[in-house]
Design a protein around this motif. Structure first.
Motif, PDB file in Angstrom:
ATOM      1  N   LEU A  99      16.726  41.331  16.281  1.00 39.35           N
ATOM      2  CA  LEU A  99      17.574  42.464  15.746  1.00 39.35           C
ATOM      3  C   LEU A  99      17.038  42.352  13.964  1.00 39.35           C
ATOM      4  CD1 LEU A  99      20.103  43.828  16.033  1.00 39.35           C
ATOM      5  CD2 LEU A  99      21.793  42.440  14.980  1.00 39.35           C
ATOM      6  N   LEU A 100      17.411  43.996  14.317  1.00 40.34           N
ATOM      7  CA  LEU A 100      16.828  44.337  12.264  1.00 40.34           C
ATOM      8  C   LEU A 100      18.183  44.641  11.407  1.00 40.34           C
ATOM      9  CD1 LEU A 100      13.680  46.064  12.813  1.00 40.34           C
ATOM     10  CD2 LEU A 100      13.823  44.148  12.297  1.00 40.34           C
ATOM     11  N   THR A 101      17.967  44.542  10.122  1.00 41.75           N
ATOM     12  CA  THR A 101      18.986  44.979   9.133  1.00 41.75           C
ATOM     13  C   THR A 101      19.676  46.861   9.713  1.00 41.75           C
ATOM     14  OG1 THR A 101      18.327  43.752   7.565  1.00 41.75           O
ATOM     15  CG2 THR A 101      19.925  45.359   7.043  1.00 41.75           C
ATOM     16  N   SER A 102      18.747  47.049  10.159  1.00 42.15           N
ATOM     17  CA  SER A 102      19.160  48.564  10.670  1.00 42.15           C
ATOM     18  C   SER A 102      20.200  48.912  11.900  1.00 42.15           C
ATOM     19  CB  SER A 102      17.604  49.715  11.044  1.00 42.15           C
ATOM     20  OG  SER A 102      16.668  49.141  11.961  1.00 42.15           O
ATOM     21  N   GLY A 103      20.200  47.600  13.050  1.00 39.03           N
ATOM     22  CA  GLY A 103      20.491  48.091  14.097  1.00 39.03           C
ATOM     23  C   GLY A 103      19.646  48.060  14.936  1.00 39.03           C
ATOM     24  N   LYS A 104      18.069  48.434  14.720  1.00 39.37           N
ATOM     25  CA  LYS A 104      17.379  48.420  15.617  1.00 39.37           C
ATOM     26  C   LYS A 104      16.648  47.317  16.249  1.00 39.37           C
ATOM     27  CE  LYS A 104      16.296  53.621  14.623  1.00 39.37           C
ATOM     28  NZ  LYS A 104      15.764  53.687  15.532  1.00 39.37           N
ATOM     29  N   HIS A 105      15.950  47.108  17.220  1.00 42.11           N
ATOM     30  CA  HIS A 105      15.304  45.531  17.734  1.00 42.11           C
ATOM     31  C   HIS A 105      13.670  45.739  17.511  1.00 42.11           C
ATOM     32  CE1 HIS A 105      18.608  44.542  20.960  1.00 42.11           C
ATOM     33  NE2 HIS A 105      18.843  45.353  19.495  1.00 42.11           N
ATOM     34  N   SER A 106      12.814  44.611  16.859  1.00 40.66           N
ATOM     35  CA  SER A 106      12.228  45.222  16.572  1.00 40.66           C
ATOM     36  C   SER A 106      11.187  43.788  17.666  1.00 40.66           C
ATOM     37  CB  SER A 106      11.276  45.185  15.449  1.00 40.66           C
ATOM     38  OG  SER A 106       9.994  45.094  15.491  1.00 40.66           O
TER      39      SER A 106
ATOM     40  N   THR B 168      10.043  50.173  16.422  1.00 45.34           N
ATOM     41  CA  THR B 168      11.527  50.079  16.681  1.00 45.34           C
ATOM     42  C   THR B 168      11.952  50.640  17.787  1.00 45.34           C
ATOM     43  OG1 THR B 168      12.292  51.528  14.854  1.00 45.34           O
ATOM     44  CG2 THR B 168      11.765  49.045  14.799  1.00 45.34           C
ATOM     45  N   PHE B 169      12.894  50.015  18.466  1.00 48.83           N
ATOM     46  CA  PHE B 169      13.983  50.454  19.156  1.00 48.83           C
ATOM     47  C   PHE B 169      15.449  50.265  19.103  1.00 48.83           C
ATOM     48  CE2 PHE B 169      10.230  47.961  21.019  1.00 48.83           C
ATOM     49  CZ  PHE B 169       8.884  48.926  20.982  1.00 48.83           C
ATOM     50  N   ASP B 170      16.022  51.008  19.574  1.00 50.24           N
ATOM     51  CA  ASP B 170      17.343  51.741  19.905  1.00 50.24           C
ATOM     52  C   ASP B 170      17.849  50.606  20.826  1.00 50.24           C
ATOM     53  OD1 ASP B 170      17.387  53.616  17.970  1.00 50.24           O
ATOM     54  OD2 ASP B 170      17.419  54.824  19.578  1.00 50.24           O
ATOM     55  N   PRO B 171      18.796  49.801  20.733  1.00 47.53           N
ATOM     56  CA  PRO B 171      19.346  48.518  21.389  1.00 47.53           C
ATOM     57  C   PRO B 171      19.651  48.923  23.256  1.00 47.53           C
ATOM     58  CG  PRO B 171      20.601  48.916  19.804  1.00 47.53           C
ATOM     59  CD  PRO B 171      19.050  50.115  19.032  1.00 47.53           C
ATOM     60  N   GLU B 172      19.771  50.758  22.806  1.00 45.73           N
ATOM     61  CA  GLU B 172      20.150  51.408  24.652  1.00 45.73           C
ATOM     62  C   GLU B 172      19.083  50.755  25.117  1.00 45.73           C
ATOM     63  OE1 GLU B 172      21.693  53.909  21.481  1.00 45.73           O
ATOM     64  OE2 GLU B 172      21.495  52.272  21.472  1.00 45.73           O
ATOM     65  N   ASN B 173      17.588  51.867  24.820  1.00 45.32           N
ATOM     66  CA  ASN B 173      16.621  52.216  24.878  1.00 45.32           C
ATOM     67  C   ASN B 173      15.246  50.769  24.533  1.00 45.32           C
ATOM     68  OD1 ASN B 173      16.884  53.773  26.088  1.00 45.32           O
ATOM     69  ND2 ASN B 173      16.996  54.678  24.553  1.00 45.32           N
ATOM     70  N   CYS B 174      15.887  49.532  24.090  1.00 46.00           N
ATOM     71  CA  CYS B 174      14.714  48.411  23.575  1.00 46.00           C
ATOM     72  C   CYS B 174      14.409  47.934  25.441  1.00 46.00           C
ATOM     73  CB  CYS B 174      15.405  46.986  23.344  1.00 46.00           C
ATOM     74  SG  CYS B 174      14.588  45.872  22.468  1.00 46.00           S
ATOM     75  N   PRO B 175      12.582  48.092  25.560  1.00 49.64           N
ATOM     76  CA  PRO B 175      12.224  47.578  26.768  1.00 49.64           C
ATOM     77  C   PRO B 175      11.891  45.247  26.067  1.00 49.64           C
ATOM     78  CG  PRO B 175      10.542  48.059  25.108  1.00 49.64           C
ATOM     79  CD  PRO B 175      12.275  48.673  24.090  1.00 49.64           C
ATOM     80  N   LEU B 176      12.168  45.421  25.238  1.00 50.15           N
ATOM     81  CA  LEU B 176      13.042  43.613  25.364  1.00 50.15           C
ATOM     82  C   LEU B 176      13.397  43.409  25.601  1.00 50.15           C
ATOM     83  CD1 LEU B 176      11.007  43.501  21.603  1.00 50.15           C
ATOM     84  CD2 LEU B 176      10.057  43.290  22.926  1.00 50.15           C
ATOM     85  N   CYS B 177      14.717  44.016  25.528  1.00 52.32           N
ATOM     86  CA  CYS B 177      15.780  43.844  26.124  1.00 52.32           C
ATOM     87  C   CYS B 177      15.905  43.579  27.562  1.00 52.32           C
ATOM     88  CB  CYS B 177      17.200  44.469  25.443  1.00 52.32           C
ATOM     89  SG  CYS B 177      17.720  43.977  23.444  1.00 52.32           S
ATOM     90  N   LYS B 178      15.462  44.798  28.384  1.00 58.85           N
ATOM     91  CA  LYS B 178      14.845  44.388  29.090  1.00 58.85           C
ATOM     92  C   LYS B 178      14.198  43.759  30.468  1.00 58.85           C
ATOM     93  CE  LYS B 178      15.850  50.230  29.770  1.00 58.85           C
ATOM     94  NZ  LYS B 178      15.021  50.956  28.697  1.00 58.85           N
ATOM     95  N   GLU B 179      13.364  43.039  29.464  1.00 57.79           N
ATOM     96  CA  GLU B 179      12.576  42.549  29.609  1.00 57.79           C
ATOM     97  C   GLU B 179      13.415  40.644  29.826  1.00 57.79           C
ATOM     98  OE1 GLU B 179       8.182  41.972  28.183  1.00 57.79           O
ATOM     99  OE2 GLU B 179       8.531  44.185  27.916  1.00 57.79           O
ATOM    100  N   GLY B 180      14.494  40.564  29.400  1.00 55.61           N
ATOM    101  CA  GLY B 180      15.256  39.247  29.085  1.00 55.61           C
ATOM    102  C   GLY B 180      14.868  38.674  28.170  1.00 55.61           C
TER     103      GLY B 180
ATOM    104  N   PRO C 153      14.787  37.153  24.680  1.00 58.60           N
ATOM    105  CA  PRO C 153      16.095  36.743  24.081  1.00 58.60           C
ATOM    106  C   PRO C 153      16.426  37.427  22.639  1.00 58.60           C
ATOM    107  CG  PRO C 153      15.827  34.335  24.754  1.00 58.60           C
ATOM    108  CD  PRO C 153      14.900  35.375  24.447  1.00 58.60           C
ATOM    109  N   LEU C 154      16.965  38.313  21.881  1.00 59.30           N
ATOM    110  CA  LEU C 154      17.508  38.146  20.313  1.00 59.30           C
ATOM    111  C   LEU C 154      17.100  37.678  19.590  1.00 59.30           C
ATOM    112  CD1 LEU C 154      17.669  41.688  19.163  1.00 59.30           C
ATOM    113  CD2 LEU C 154      20.236  41.584  19.866  1.00 59.30           C
ATOM    114  N   ALA C 155      17.152  37.542  18.022  1.00 56.70           N
ATOM    115  CA  ALA C 155      17.041  36.604  16.941  1.00 56.70           C
ATOM    116  C   ALA C 155      17.349  37.937  16.234  1.00 56.70           C
ATOM    117  CB  ALA C 155      15.456  35.636  17.063  1.00 56.70           C
ATOM    118  N   LYS C 156      18.242  36.759  15.047  1.00 58.84           N
ATOM    119  CA  LYS C 156      18.845  37.781  13.415  1.00 58.84           C
ATOM    120  C   LYS C 156      17.582  36.930  13.041  1.00 58.84           C
ATOM    121  CE  LYS C 156      21.911  40.061  11.115  1.00 58.84           C
ATOM    122  NZ  LYS C 156      22.091  39.387  10.292  1.00 58.84           N
ATOM    123  N   HIS C 157      17.086  37.350  11.778  1.00 58.18           N
ATOM    124  CA  HIS C 157      17.150  36.760  10.597  1.00 58.18           C
ATOM    125  C   HIS C 157      17.466  37.905   9.597  1.00 58.18           C
ATOM    126  CE1 HIS C 157      14.006  33.652  12.218  1.00 58.18           C
ATOM    127  NE2 HIS C 157      13.861  34.591  13.360  1.00 58.18           N
TER     128      HIS C 157
END
Length: 192
Positions: free
Chosen positions: A23-30, A168-180, A182-186
């Motif tokens: 989870l990036l500061t922007s709210g997007k995923h990477s 980067t991906f919007d959370p609702e279209n994130c392929p990493l989320c779809k693959e299950g 886990p989301l990490a926040k640094h």
């Protein structure tokens, strides 16, 4: 000069370049995340990076190396030491960034701006603005890692040791989320 791949191996070894789901500061995923302050935990590697920047700008007339707080302080100091020049730091103030604590630039002073990781270029742009506000002249910009989507135009030569365009991906279209995965926040702020 180390190659892009050699730099990448150093970044992986030092756990600067992380692979996963972030989870990036922007709210997007990477898939990738740069833990930027780990670059500075290994003095020998940080010194190599700074020496490479100094060598890249060797033929350009530079009086001073400026960096934004916080990571840019160490980088500006070490690049300036390598070049035999003055180091200066741009801190946040009520009206953007400025040179505080008795630091200043003279009108026409030739400045190289440096930083650790550039994503949007915000800290670099603020530092450039402080340089221009002082009446000094921007001679170049250098960063350890450029993860920006497009090559920046600062109106002066730009150099990065390592460039990686990070998708980067919007959370609702994130392929990493779809693959299950886990989301990490640094990051530096637990409240963001």
């Amino acid at each position: 000069m180390p190659s892009n791949d050699e730099i990448k191996q150093i970044l992986i070894k030092n756990q600067v370049l992380l692979d996963g789901h972030f989870l990036l500061t922007s709210g997007k995923h990477s898939r990738f995340y740069f833990e930027k302050f780990r670059v500075l935990q290994q003095p020998a590697d940080a010194a190599l990076f700074c020496k490479t920047i100094a060598e890249h700008f060797q033929g350009i007339d530079i009086d001073t190396v400026a960096g934004p707080t916080t990571g840019g302080i160490i980088i500006a100091f070490e690049v300036a030491r390598e070049m035999g020049k003055k180091a200066i730091y741009a801190e946040r103030s009520s009206d953007g960034r400025g040179f505080l604590r008795g630091m200043s630039l003279a009108k026409g002073e030739k400045v190289l701006v440096v930083d650790d990781v550039m994503t949007t270029g915000g800290s670099v742009l603020e530092t450039i603005e402080a340089v221009k506000k002082a009446g000094a002249e921007l001679m170049g910009v250098a960063v350890f890692i450029d993860r920006s989507a497009e090559k920046p135009d600062f109106g002066a030569p730009f150099f990065s040791l390592y460039h990686e365009k990070v998708e980067t991906f919007d959370p609702e279209n994130c392929p990493l989320c779809k693959e299950g995965i886990p989301l990490a926040k640094h990051g530096s702020s637990p409240n963001k």
